[in-house]
Design an enzyme around this catalytic site. Structure first.
Site: not given
Length: 323
Positions: A115-116
């Site tokens: 995930g970012c």
């Protein structure tokens, strides 16, 4: 014969940017579903089992369903959703995580793109835990601020005047205030922690780019390390890495623009310190659609296919991204 790649969900934000990063490449064959058969599960199943790598750019439940459709043992899966990030048998697609991670991704049959927010958080914490400067049981607080493209195609359309309403539309929104964000399990596992961090994300009215911040009281850390100690550990871990840069403490900017790395696959790490107060601040800056999603996905894809090129930057011109 060129390796074949099918992007399931290529019309979404992440899928469009992966496709844009692969545009013009002559070393891979991109396979697409006929637009008229986009919702035809039989055709999707056929393509998922006919390619060398299936890239999943889908909501979590749809990604699990698509992964279940893959019956061909020769088809490898690269999942850009959060469905499999802590699932047994899946390799975490952060190449800079450890000295052996690139090799593990290269050999894996199933890879989950981080995930970012987690990319920034894990990049900051894991080297410090491994160096003994941050205890695994340390109660950690993480704050993140992302551009609106992190909210997916619907929020992008609303923010750019092509839609009606969205709960995150506006100049600034704090969200996930239930304190149970879906990135937390991977933050805990791959950040080297024994417990979940307290994570508070937010979204702002810029398109791409994000900051992830971790405040620390150095007096509570093992051995009371200085900011220079923290910086040295990060610098040693990322020495020689192309896409992660530890910015020198001396002369580091005291105002950070979250958009500075938009359309790149780069990530910058900062360490700030007020030694008199015993305060330190760790900051990661990256593009939520670049190193935080599509750029990292293509970096992983090249590792899986043995196509890594030391001259390739995995960036994309914004006008080519299609979102």
């Amino acid at each position: 014969m060129k390796p074949s790649v099918f992007i399931d969900g290529e019309a979404g934000t992440t899928g469009l940017q992966i496709r844009a990063r692969l545009a013009g490449r002559t070393d891979v064959e991109l396979v697409s579903v006929d637009p008229a058969r986009r919702k035809d599960d039989a055709e999707r199943r056929r393509l998922l089992n006919a390619v060398d790598v299936a890239v999943l750019c889908l909501p979590d439940e749809a990604a699990r369903e698509a992964a279940g459709m893959v019956e061909n043992p020769a088809t490898r899966i690269l999942d850009a959703s959060s469905a499999h990030r802590v699932t047994e048998g899946w390799t975490y697609g952060l190449p800079e995580l450890t000295a052996t991670q690139e090799g593990e991704i290269a050999e894996a049959r199933r890879v989950s793109v981080p995930g970012c927010y987690a990319t920034g958080m894990v990049a900051l914490t894991r080297p410090l835990v491994d160096a003994g400067l941050l205890g695994p049981d340390h109660p950690l607080s993480v704050q993140g601020a992302s551009g609106y493209s992190g909210g997916g195609r619907q929020l992008v359309d609303v923010m750019e005047g092509r839609g009606g309403e969205h709960r995150l539309a506006g100049p600034y929104r704090a969200y996930a205030l239930e304190l149970a964000h879906k990135h937390e399990p991977e933050m805990q596992r791959y950040g080297g922690l024994s417990g979940r961090p307290l994570f508070t994300p937010s979204v702002g009215a810029w398109r791409q780019g994000m900051l992830v911040q971790i405040p620390l009281f150095t007096r509570t850390l093992p051995g009371r390390p200085t900011g220079a100690d923290l910086h040295a550990a990060l610098s040693a871990h990322y020495a020689g890495r192309r896409f992660v840069r530890v910015v020198p403490m001396e002369g580091a900017p005291t105002v950070l623009d979250p958009e500075a790395l938009a359309d790149t696959n780069d990530m910058e790490l900062f360490v700030y310190e007020n030694a008199e107060l015993g305060h330190a601040l760790l900051v990661a800056r990256l593009d939520n659609l670049g190193k935080g999603a599509s750029g990292q996905a293509v970096q992983d894809l090249d590792l899986m296919l043995g196509l890594s090129d030391p001259t390739r930057d995995y960036g994309v011109p914004r006008e080519a991204a299609g979102v």
